[in-house]
Write a protein that holds these residues in place. Structure first.
Motif, PDB file in Angstrom:
ATOM      1  N   LEU A  63       0.830  -1.200   0.000  1.00 33.95           N
ATOM      2  CA  LEU A  63       0.000   0.000   0.000  1.00 33.95           C
ATOM      3  C   LEU A  63       0.870   1.258   0.000  1.00 33.95           C
ATOM      4  N   LYS A  64       1.913   1.274   0.818  1.00 38.11           N
ATOM      5  CA  LYS A  64       2.789   2.446   0.879  1.00 38.11           C
ATOM      6  C   LYS A  64       3.405   2.722  -0.487  1.00 38.11           C
ATOM      7  N   SER A  65       3.826   1.671  -1.164  1.00 34.49           N
ATOM      8  CA  SER A  65       4.403   1.836  -2.499  1.00 34.49           C
ATOM      9  C   SER A  65       3.399   2.500  -3.443  1.00 34.49           C
ATOM     10  N   LEU A  66       2.155   2.060  -3.399  1.00 34.18           N
ATOM     11  CA  LEU A  66       1.123   2.640  -4.261  1.00 34.18           C
ATOM     12  C   LEU A  66       0.820   4.096  -3.887  1.00 34.18           C
TER      13      LEU A  66
ATOM     14  N   VAL B 155       0.003  21.969  10.865  1.00 37.43           N
ATOM     15  CA  VAL B 155      -0.829  21.360  11.901  1.00 37.43           C
ATOM     16  C   VAL B 155      -2.248  21.124  11.383  1.00 37.43           C
ATOM     17  N   ILE B 156      -2.941  20.228  12.053  1.00 36.98           N
ATOM     18  CA  ILE B 156      -4.400  20.123  11.976  1.00 36.98           C
ATOM     19  C   ILE B 156      -4.890  20.681  13.310  1.00 36.98           C
ATOM     20  N   ASP B 157      -5.649  21.749  13.251  1.00 40.89           N
ATOM     21  CA  ASP B 157      -6.109  22.405  14.475  1.00 40.89           C
ATOM     22  C   ASP B 157      -6.921  21.445  15.338  1.00 40.89           C
ATOM     23  N   ARG B 158      -6.866  21.674  16.645  1.00 45.12           N
ATOM     24  CA  ARG B 158      -7.676  20.858  17.559  1.00 45.12           C
ATOM     25  C   ARG B 158      -9.149  21.032  17.206  1.00 45.12           C
ATOM     26  N   HIS B 159      -9.843  19.910  17.188  1.00 43.16           N
ATOM     27  CA  HIS B 159     -11.260  19.918  16.845  1.00 43.16           C
ATOM     28  C   HIS B 159     -11.911  18.668  17.414  1.00 43.16           C
ATOM     29  N   VAL B 160     -13.224  18.628  17.385  1.00 51.55           N
ATOM     30  CA  VAL B 160     -14.008  17.457  17.777  1.00 51.55           C
ATOM     31  C   VAL B 160     -14.836  17.079  16.563  1.00 51.55           C
ATOM     32  N   ASP B 161     -14.854  15.799  16.208  1.00 50.11           N
ATOM     33  CA  ASP B 161     -15.596  15.384  15.016  1.00 50.11           C
ATOM     34  C   ASP B 161     -17.105  15.515  15.187  1.00 50.11           C
ATOM     35  N   GLY B 162     -17.577  15.667  16.405  1.00 47.96           N
ATOM     36  CA  GLY B 162     -18.996  15.915  16.629  1.00 47.96           C
ATOM     37  C   GLY B 162     -19.810  14.649  16.765  1.00 47.96           C
ATOM     38  N   ALA B 163     -21.102  14.834  16.829  1.00 51.52           N
ATOM     39  CA  ALA B 163     -22.013  13.707  17.065  1.00 51.52           C
ATOM     40  C   ALA B 163     -22.358  13.020  15.747  1.00 51.52           C
ATOM     41  N   GLY B 164     -23.620  12.689  15.548  1.00 55.23           N
ATOM     42  CA  GLY B 164     -24.029  12.008  14.323  1.00 55.23           C
ATOM     43  C   GLY B 164     -23.366  10.655  14.199  1.00 55.23           C
ATOM     44  N   SER B 165     -22.861  10.356  13.012  1.00 53.81           N
ATOM     45  CA  SER B 165     -22.282   9.034  12.749  1.00 53.81           C
ATOM     46  C   SER B 165     -21.034   8.768  13.577  1.00 53.81           C
ATOM     47  N   ASN B 166     -20.373   9.810  14.065  1.00 56.54           N
ATOM     48  CA  ASN B 166     -19.133   9.619  14.819  1.00 56.54           C
ATOM     49  C   ASN B 166     -19.343   8.849  16.120  1.00 56.54           C
ATOM     50  N   LEU B 167     -20.559   8.828  16.632  1.00 56.15           N
ATOM     51  CA  LEU B 167     -20.862   8.062  17.837  1.00 56.15           C
ATOM     52  C   LEU B 167     -21.154   6.601  17.528  1.00 56.15           C
ATOM     53  N   LEU B 168     -21.306   6.284  16.246  1.00 56.88           N
ATOM     54  CA  LEU B 168     -21.760   4.955  15.833  1.00 56.88           C
ATOM     55  C   LEU B 168     -20.658   4.121  15.176  1.00 56.88           C
ATOM     56  N   THR B 169     -19.482   4.704  14.996  1.00 55.85           N
ATOM     57  CA  THR B 169     -18.395   4.013  14.292  1.00 55.85           C
ATOM     58  C   THR B 169     -17.098   4.120  15.080  1.00 55.85           C
ATOM     59  N   HIS B 170     -16.216   3.178  14.822  1.00 59.19           N
ATOM     60  CA  HIS B 170     -14.842   3.226  15.329  1.00 59.19           C
ATOM     61  C   HIS B 170     -13.996   3.926  14.268  1.00 59.19           C
ATOM     62  N   LYS B 171     -13.133   4.859  14.679  1.00 62.52           N
ATOM     63  CA  LYS B 171     -12.280   5.592  13.736  1.00 62.52           C
ATOM     64  C   LYS B 171     -10.864   5.057  13.846  1.00 62.52           C
ATOM     65  N   ILE B 172     -10.350   4.547  12.718  1.00 57.12           N
ATOM     66  CA  ILE B 172      -9.049   3.888  12.686  1.00 57.12           C
ATOM     67  C   ILE B 172      -8.077   4.694  11.830  1.00 57.12           C
ATOM     68  N   HIS B 173      -6.860   4.869  12.346  1.00 58.61           N
ATOM     69  CA  HIS B 173      -5.764   5.497  11.605  1.00 58.61           C
ATOM     70  C   HIS B 173      -4.663   4.464  11.384  1.00 58.61           C
ATOM     71  N   ILE B 174      -4.148   4.418  10.168  1.00 60.88           N
ATOM     72  CA  ILE B 174      -2.973   3.607   9.868  1.00 60.88           C
ATOM     73  C   ILE B 174      -1.946   4.523   9.208  1.00 60.88           C
ATOM     74  N   PRO B 175      -0.877   4.887   9.932  1.00 62.21           N
ATOM     75  CA  PRO B 175       0.145   5.737   9.330  1.00 62.21           C
ATOM     76  C   PRO B 175       0.857   5.014   8.175  1.00 62.21           C
ATOM     77  N   ILE B 176       0.907   5.694   7.033  1.00 63.36           N
ATOM     78  CA  ILE B 176       1.562   5.169   5.831  1.00 63.36           C
ATOM     79  C   ILE B 176       2.950   5.794   5.678  1.00 63.36           C
ATOM     80  N   GLN B 177       3.045   7.079   5.981  1.00 62.75           N
ATOM     81  CA  GLN B 177       4.328   7.785   5.993  1.00 62.75           C
ATOM     82  C   GLN B 177       4.269   8.771   7.146  1.00 62.75           C
ATOM     83  N   THR B 178       5.273   8.723   8.020  1.00 63.09           N
ATOM     84  CA  THR B 178       5.267   9.606   9.173  1.00 63.09           C
ATOM     85  C   THR B 178       6.698   9.829   9.632  1.00 63.09           C
ATOM     86  N   ASN B 179       6.843  10.553  10.727  1.00 60.96           N
ATOM     87  CA  ASN B 179       8.156  10.805  11.315  1.00 60.96           C
ATOM     88  C   ASN B 179       7.951  11.087  12.794  1.00 60.96           C
TER      89      ASN B 179
END
Length: 192
Positions: free
Chosen positions: A29-32, A119-143
């Motif tokens: 995936l990283k290569s792509l 930066v990405i400023d501090r924020h809250v994703d809010g209600a709605g669908s955000n209360l009904l799902t798990h949010k997953i991050h997979i770093p592809i390139q980082t430091n």
């Protein structure tokens, strides 16, 4: 003939801040991802749904999204999803195996690229669908200078690991490194 309305989905249990879901093989995936042209990043970013000010230095490639960010069963796929779906689904399945879902469904899928030195400023994703799902991050390139902040804590999310983040708490990112930070981000719930 009208269809029956969907019964309401239960709220999911979110981690206190970050939950490490373990290692994920992202080599192919990283290569792509790193072969994506600036033209593709710019074109896809122009049509993104999540045009919020906090993302002022972040470009996105949105594969799937939830209509009006309400019911995660009601969304759509952008054309690019069909191209990337075979590569992404095995990664999602590996990342979510510990949840034991009978019928995992992925209503939001995107790549997020935060420019070096921004930066990405501090924020809250809010209600709605955000209360009904798990949010997953997979770093592809980082430091090591790219930090995820959740409430009063800061985390270095390592490349090639999956993390569930609590997106209904105040969170933000700083990338003080020399290269862009790219994450695969998706949401999941059990649609059994």
């Amino acid at each position: 003939m009208t269809s029956k309305p969907h019964p309401p989905l239960p709220h999911v249990s979110k981690p206190s801040n970050i939950k490490d879901l373990g290692p994920i093989d992202i080599a192919q995936l990283k290569s792509l991802v790193l072969k994506l042209s600036e033209n593709v990043w710019n074109r896809e970013n122009e049509s993104k749904e999540n045009k919020y000010f906090c993302f002022h230095h972040t470009r996105h490639i949105v594969f799937r999204f939830i209509t009006a960010n309400q019911d995660p069963r009601k969304g759509y796929s952008n054309p690019i999803w069909q191209v990337w779906k075979p590569q992404l689904l095995p990664i999602f399945e590996a990342a979510c195996s510990s949840y034991g879902f009978q019928n995992p469904f992925y209503p939001k899928v995107m790549l997020a690229r935060l420019a070096a030195g921004h930066v990405i400023d501090r924020h809250v994703d809010g209600a709605g669908s955000n209360l009904l799902t798990h949010k997953i991050h997979i770093p592809i390139q980082t430091n090591p200078l790219a930090l995820f902040h959740s409430e009063n804590d800061s985390y270095y999310l390592e490349e090639g690991r999956a993390y569930e983040v609590n997106n209904v708490k105040a969170h933000g990112v700083e990338n003080l490194g020399q290269e862009d930070r790219i994450h695969l981000i998706f949401e999941v719930f059990d649609n059994a």
